[in-house]
Write an enzyme that holds these catalytic residues in place. Structure first.
Site, PDB file in Angstrom:
ATOM      1  CG  HIS A  24      39.475  50.111  37.215  1.00  0.00           C
ATOM      2  ND1 HIS A  24      39.389  49.100  38.142  1.00  0.00           N
ATOM      3  CD2 HIS A  24      40.803  50.287  36.976  1.00  0.00           C
ATOM      4  CE1 HIS A  24      40.612  48.691  38.445  1.00  0.00           C
ATOM      5  NE2 HIS A  24      41.483  49.395  37.749  1.00  0.00           N
ATOM      6  NE  ARG A  34      41.233  43.096  39.495  1.00  0.00           N
ATOM      7  CZ  ARG A  34      41.232  43.633  38.295  1.00  0.00           C
ATOM      8  NH1 ARG A  34      41.228  42.861  37.226  1.00  0.00           N
ATOM      9  NH2 ARG A  34      41.222  44.945  38.134  1.00  0.00           N
TER      10      ARG A  34
END
Ligand code: FAD
Length: 635
Positions: A249, A269
């Site tokens: 990740h 995000r």
């Protein structure tokens, strides 16, 4: 054996995360006696840690969404190595599974019109993740547990016994699957608290044990993720596929060292957060690979406009699939543009008002304040890649979740195929629900098909399983100077896997990893412990070690074999994607000589599904022969 507890069930589900609970509910709803076993506390599974949401094309925020678009995104994210039937079933059934959760009592965040809210995530064309703030997994687990309690209440009313048809065995670790001939006959394990042995006699076992992250040093995974289900399946004669594909990740915490690897959700995000390097540059614009060019914005202005007008602008490159963002961060750090503690900056503080950040990302706000003394409403976070998810897992039939061993089923992170070479965020929680349900139904159908026949467990099976489990005490008690400490072996293995089979791989390093794994395995065979069987973490780790070593060998062997870069497998010496490898699954099985690797074709994509894509896009992935199928289907 005098200290052995015995239970008889129709279906034994190993794992009480989302996949295990959904499988158990299904088996019980078929009227079968079902056991749920978990090595941690009931309710403490990876699923509870999931933050961002569940991907399902309900179209609540953008009505253009559909299962076909979700299927397309999933295949793109997996770089077309996904089992296409699994990706199809997943995209088709995910919305039903989310609505079903509501009927079990889940309370999702809502849109202004009162529908289930859906948020943006990397690789998803439309806002698709149903969520509860950044604590979605907690609500998912709470709801499934509540459903199980309601089924138990039904049994109490009907049979006078809460556990009549579904019972939870928490803090119990399964160490071996048992077989009668070729078929599953049960599972053997121990209570973590007392060390007492337990055998479950059952014709069907569903593996739902989650991931393997604890084989790596920097990981978002917690202590239970030692690849037990993967290794149990291997030892029982089942096959694992795609083990070279590990998802790093892009955003784990990098500071302070004690919390390195803890996840920073992609929702940061998705909700507008941007990545910057030490020069203050939004560097993701420099890292859009050719296969995704045209789908992502070229300028900051266009990327920012997308948040309010997604129909007329392209997506920000911060929302590329995870493998791309992780590699980009790695490059920025390697080229000297990293943050003070070896990551990059993730900033949401200049993008949203403070109260909105706290409303949308309460756990992230709390996590950074408590663990790093950083206020994310006022300053950027430092983040870097962390081992998060394994795409590889038990080879299963897409429709029934059956492994190649009769009576064995697998669902959730422990199963392979669904996500190809890279999983999209949010697609795990939906995978758990879709294939958890299918595994429960598959196991039920298998048991019903057996009629009165039941496989048997012999005293020899039990003696062998108990001898293996007690081996660390036998070695520890031998007063032999060569006795090894399981903690040292584990920590060396984690560092080695991180350094040599991590995010960027090279032939010589993987070969070295395999050599070192052989050495670690020899040492693990001499790992000894002292003391009693009552809660003895050293003993538990000594048993987990053999699982992590089996799984790590699969990862390393497959990583060495695949001479291309795709999704969660990046070879510096073979940096391009190769269409000849697109159709190849690497299959691991255990033989007397260790892990054996063979090649097998990825199931073909049905022509109707191929026509969901543009030819220009397919030509980046497929061979000419495969493109001919598309040409014929599209006339
Ligand atoms: P898990 O939930 O991992 O459960 C495994 C179970 O198996 C546990 O009960 C464990 O005790 C048990 N077990 C293991 N070994 C044994 C054994 N030997 N004997 C008995 N029991 C055993 N995915 C998304 O889709 N959306 C997200 O927003 C998201 N956020 C995430 C955030 C974090 C911090 C993490 C770590 C993951 C996130 N993921 C997310 C991924 C997702 O949470 C996991 O992939 C998923 O929950 C795995 O579920 P599972 O049911 O397969 O296994």
């Amino acid at each position: 054996m005098s200290d052995l507890e015995r239970y008889q069930y129709d279906v034994v589900v190993i794992g009480a995360g989302g996949a295990g609970l959904r499988a158990a509910i299904e088996a019980r709803e078929h009227g079968l006696r079902t056991a749920i076993i978990c090595k941690s506390l009931f309710g403490k599974a990876h699923t509870v840690m999931a933050e961002g949401g569940i991907a399902a094309s309900m179209g609540n925020v953008n009505s253009k969404d559909s299962w076909q678009v979700h299927f397309r995104d999933t295949m793109r994210g997996g770089k077309f190595l996904n089992n296409p039937r699994m990706a199809e079933l997943h995209a088709q059934e995910a919305p039903q599974r989310v609505w079903e959760l509501e009927t079990y009592g889940a309370l999702f965040d809502r849109t202004p019109e009162g529908k289930i809210s859906q948020r943006n995530f990397g690789g998803h064309e439309y806002p698709r993740l149903a969520h509860v703030g950044d604590r979605t997994g907690l609500e998912l687990i709470r709801t499934l547990q509540q459903k199980i309690v309601s089924l138990q209440q039904e049994d109490l009313r009907e049979h006078g016994d809460l556990d009549a048809r579904i019972r939870v065995f928490a803090e119990l670790t399964v160490t071996d699957l048992l077989k009668d001939g070729d078929a599953i006959s049960g599972a053997f394990g121990y209570w973590r608290e007392s060390g007492r042995f337990v055998v479950f006699e059952a014709p069907a076992v569903v593996l739902a044990t989650g991931g393997i992250g604890k084989s790596f040093k920097v990981t978002s995974n917690s202590w239970e993720y030692t690849g037990d289900g993967h290794a149990l399946a291997l030892r029982a004669g089942a096959t694992l596929i795609n083990m070279e594909f590990i998802q790093f990740h892009p955003t784990g915490m990098v500071w302070p060292p004690s919390v390195k690897g803890i996840l920073v959700t992609e929702s940061v995000r998705g909700d507008g957060g941007v990545l910057r390097n030490s020069e203050g540059k939004r560097f993701m614009f420099d890292h859009v690979p050719d296969v995704f060019r045209g789908q992502y914005a070229d300028t900051e202005e266009e990327a920012d406009r997308w948040y309010s007008d997604a129909d007329n602008n392209k997506r920000p490159p911060e929302l590329l699939p995870r493998d791309e963002v992780a590699r980009a961060i790695n490059t920025e750090v390697k080229e000297g543009r990293g943050s003070p503690h070896g990551g990059v900056f993730l900033d949401v503080s200049t993008r949203l008002p403070a109260d909105e950040i706290i409303r949308r990302l309460p756990s992230m706000h709390h996590q950074f304040k408590e663990l790093a003394d950083v206020d994310i409403t006022a300053e950027p976070m430092e983040v870097g890649p962390t081992c998060h998810y394994v795409m590889g897992g038990v080879e299963v039939d897409a429709d029934t979740a059956a492994a190649v061993v009769p009576g064995l089923f697998a669902a959730g992170e422990v199963a392979g195929g669904m996500h190809g070479s890279n999983r999209l965020g949010g697609n795990s929680l939906s995978d758990l629900l879709v294939f958890g349900r299918r595994a429960g139904a598959g196991a039920a159908a298998y048991v019903e098909g057996l009629g009165e026949r039941r496989p048997a467990i012999t005293d020899d099976d039990l003696a062998a399983a108990s001898k293996t489990a007690l081996e660390p005490f036998t070695i520890g008690g031998a007063a032999d100077a060569a006795v090894e400490n399981p903690y040292s072996i584990h920590s060396e293995m984690q560092q080695m896997m991180n350094d040599l089979v991590g995010i960027i791989r090279r032939e010589a390093e993987i070969a070295e990893a395999l050599q070192r794994l052989t050495g670690l395995r020899e040492r693990a065979d001499r790992a000894g412990v002292e003391g009693h069987r009552q809660f003895n973490p050293g003993w538990h780790l000594a048993l987990d070690l053999r699982n992590m070593l089996d799984v790590s060998e699969c990862v390393a062997k497959a990583a060495l074999e695949r001479t291309e870069s795709r999704g969660g497998h990046t070879r510096e010496d073979f940096p391009a994607m190769d269409p000849q490898w697109r159709g190849v699954n690497l299959v691991c099985r255990l033989t007397d000589d260790g892990v054996e690797l063979t090649r097998q074709p990825v199931p073909a994509i049905r022509p109707e599904l191929l026509t969901l894509f543009e030819r220009t896009e397919l030509s980046k992935y497929l061979t000419d022969d495969e493109l001919a199928v598309f040409d014929e289907a599209s006339g």
